[in-house]
Design an enzyme around this catalytic site. Structure first.
Site, short mmCIF file in Angstrom:
data_model
loop_
_atom_site.label_atom_id
_atom_site.label_comp_id
_atom_site.label_asym_id
_atom_site.label_seq_id
_atom_site.Cartn_x
_atom_site.Cartn_y
_atom_site.Cartn_z
N ALA A 66 0.89 -1.16 -0.21
CA ALA A 66 0.09 -0.05 -0.15
C ALA A 66 0.94 1.25 0.00
CB ALA A 66 -1.03 -0.13 1.20
N GLY A 111 0.52 -5.00 0.99
CA GLY A 111 -0.52 -5.10 0.08
C GLY A 111 -0.33 -5.68 -1.41
N GLU A 114 -0.47 -9.28 -0.38
CA GLU A 114 -2.04 -9.53 -0.51
C GLU A 114 -2.89 -9.47 -1.46
OE1 GLU A 114 -1.99 -6.20 2.66
OE2 GLU A 114 -3.18 -7.74 3.81
N GLU A 134 4.45 -5.00 7.56
CA GLU A 134 3.61 -4.02 8.01
C GLU A 134 4.26 -3.77 9.63
OE1 GLU A 134 2.41 -6.47 6.01
OE2 GLU A 134 0.94 -5.52 4.86
N1 COA Z 1 4.53 3.19 -0.48
C1 COA Z 1 5.09 4.25 -1.09
N2 COA Z 1 6.04 4.47 -1.72
C2 COA Z 1 6.93 3.43 -1.89
C3 COA Z 1 6.67 2.24 -1.33
C4 COA Z 1 5.39 2.20 -0.66
N3 COA Z 1 4.89 0.83 -0.08
N4 COA Z 1 7.58 1.33 -1.60
C5 COA Z 1 8.57 1.91 -2.22
N5 COA Z 1 8.09 3.16 -2.47
C6 COA Z 1 8.99 4.33 -3.50
C7 COA Z 1 10.07 4.71 -2.59
O1 COA Z 1 9.77 5.80 -1.39
C8 COA Z 1 10.88 5.29 -3.55
O2 COA Z 1 10.42 6.53 -3.86
P1 COA Z 1 11.37 8.04 -4.15
O3 COA Z 1 12.19 7.31 -5.29
O4 COA Z 1 10.47 8.96 -4.56
O5 COA Z 1 11.83 8.23 -2.69
C9 COA Z 1 10.73 4.30 -4.67
O6 COA Z 1 9.42 3.88 -4.44
C10 COA Z 1 11.69 3.33 -4.98
O7 COA Z 1 12.02 2.69 -3.52
P2 COA Z 1 13.33 2.71 -2.79
O8 COA Z 1 12.92 2.40 -1.28
O9 COA Z 1 14.12 3.53 -3.05
O10 COA Z 1 13.79 1.36 -3.27
P3 COA Z 1 14.78 0.22 -2.66
O11 COA Z 1 15.33 -0.79 -3.67
O12 COA Z 1 16.02 0.78 -1.96
O13 COA Z 1 14.06 -0.63 -1.72
C11 COA Z 1 11.79 -1.90 -0.97
C12 COA Z 1 12.99 -1.55 -2.28
C13 COA Z 1 10.83 -2.53 -1.63
C14 COA Z 1 12.67 -2.68 0.12
C15 COA Z 1 11.51 -0.52 -0.24
O14 COA Z 1 10.97 0.47 -1.13
C16 COA Z 1 10.42 -0.73 0.93
O15 COA Z 1 10.94 -1.27 1.81
N6 COA Z 1 9.26 -0.45 0.68
C17 COA Z 1 8.11 -0.38 1.36
C18 COA Z 1 7.53 -1.87 1.73
C19 COA Z 1 6.44 -2.00 2.61
O16 COA Z 1 6.97 -1.73 3.86
N7 COA Z 1 5.21 -2.33 2.09
C20 COA Z 1 4.24 -2.37 3.00
C21 COA Z 1 3.45 -1.34 2.94
S1 COA Z 1 1.90 -1.50 4.02
#
Ligand code: COA
Length: 259
Positions: A66, A111, A114, A134
């Site tokens: 999400a 999400g 999910e 989460e």
């Molecule tokens: N919601 C909003 N934005 C998200 C996102 C999310 N769930 N997951 C990734 N993004 C965005 C990042 O903020 C970043 O945006 P920016 O370039 O404007 O800063 C972009 O996507 C790329 O992500 P980044 O974190 O730089 O990539 P990475 O390769 O370093 O890491 C992940 C990848 C997936 C490990 C990391 O993005 C992450 O942990 N995301 C969240 C996962 C999460 O907790 N999901 C559950 C949500 S309830």
């Protein structure tokens, strides 16, 4: 219909939906959810669409969760509304009478995991990663993850994944039954299409009833065995059943009308 956050393409009755926010790793914001609901209207209503493949844009992510960026300003009741909205859309995927398969091409987190789990089954690329992280955010899964992950991998594994927020790779996901196949990234869509083509060569009437009968196992308002008896009986008298049985007896390939 044209969408802002989804790419859609139909070919030979197979609709491919690509969630298209690659710069945000295809995170599910309000617009993506609303557009998924709209494309589901099309899938339910348009007889040209026989089955759906759901994937994510870019080489890195299916859906990274999400969209977290809107969370800070939300109240408790807004959080519940968001979860209910996501759950209702994902129920429509799960209960879709036409086959719905996830082609998981990278991160499927929160999400995103999910969403993949709401599909009828999942095929993953070798670089796919799954998790319910989460608790890292002081949250819990809200789009059905606590229920569907438990159904798919069992209570112990589901508990561990959700309590530790550990990410697992495609091989581990295959090992625990979260995905059915793992293939090289460049073969993901082709492999998934082939799987879907096989389903579409069968009786659409029977396919719809298999989906309903299996889902009845997880619906507390239904007795799955009673549903199976009812749906089995419903097959008799359908054109598809007559054609399937006749074709077998005549030693030829069945041509199903879906009636
Ligand atoms: N919601 C909003 N934005 C998200 C996102 C999310 N769930 N997951 C990734 N993004 C965005 C990042 O903020 C970043 O945006 P920016 O370039 O404007 O800063 C972009 O996507 C790329 O992500 P980044 O974190 O730089 O990539 P990475 O390769 O370093 O890491 C992940 C990848 C997936 C490990 C990391 O993005 C992450 O942990 N995301 C969240 C996962 C999460 O907790 N999901 C559950 C949500 S309830």
């Amino acid at each position: 219909m044209a969408y802002q956050t989804l790419l859609t393409e139909i070919s030979a009755g197979i609709l491919t939906i690509t969630i298209n926010r690659p710069d945000k790793l295809n995170a599910l914001n309000q617009q993506v959810l609303e557009e998924l609901n709209l494309v589901l209207d099309e899938i339910y209503q348009d007889p040209v669409i026989k089955g759906t493949i759901l994937t994510g844009s870019g080489p890195k992510a299916f859906v990274a969760g999400a969209d977290i960026s809107g969370f800070l300003s939300a109240s408790s009741s807004e959080g519940s509304v968001l979860a209910k909205k996501g759950q209702d859309i994902f129920f429509r995927i799960e209960n879709c009478p036409k086959p719905f398969v996830a082609a998981v091409n990278g991160f499927a987190l929160g999400g995103g995991c999910e969403l993949a789990m709401s599909c009828h089954y999942r095929i993953a690329s070798e670089n796919a990663k799954f998790g319910q992280p989460e608790v890292n955010l002081g949250l819990i899964p809200g789009y059905g993850g606590t229920q569907r992950l438990t159904q798919l991998v069992g209570k112990g594994r589901a508990m561990e994944l959700m309590l530790t927020a550990d990410m697992i790779d495609a091989a581990q996901a295959l090992n625990m039954g979260l995905v059915n196949h793992v293939v090289p990234a460049e073969e993901l869509i082709g492999f998934t299409r082939k799987s879907m083509e096989k389903i579409l060569s069968k009786s659409p009437v029977a396919i719809e009833k298999v989906i309903a009968a299996v889902n009845a196992n997880f619906d507390h308002t239904k007795n799955g065995y009673e549903e199976e008896v009812r749906l089995f009986g419903d097959c008799f008298g359908t054109e598809d059943m007559k054609e399937g049985v006749t074709a077998f007896l005549e030693k030829r390939k069945a041509i199903f009308s879906g009636k």
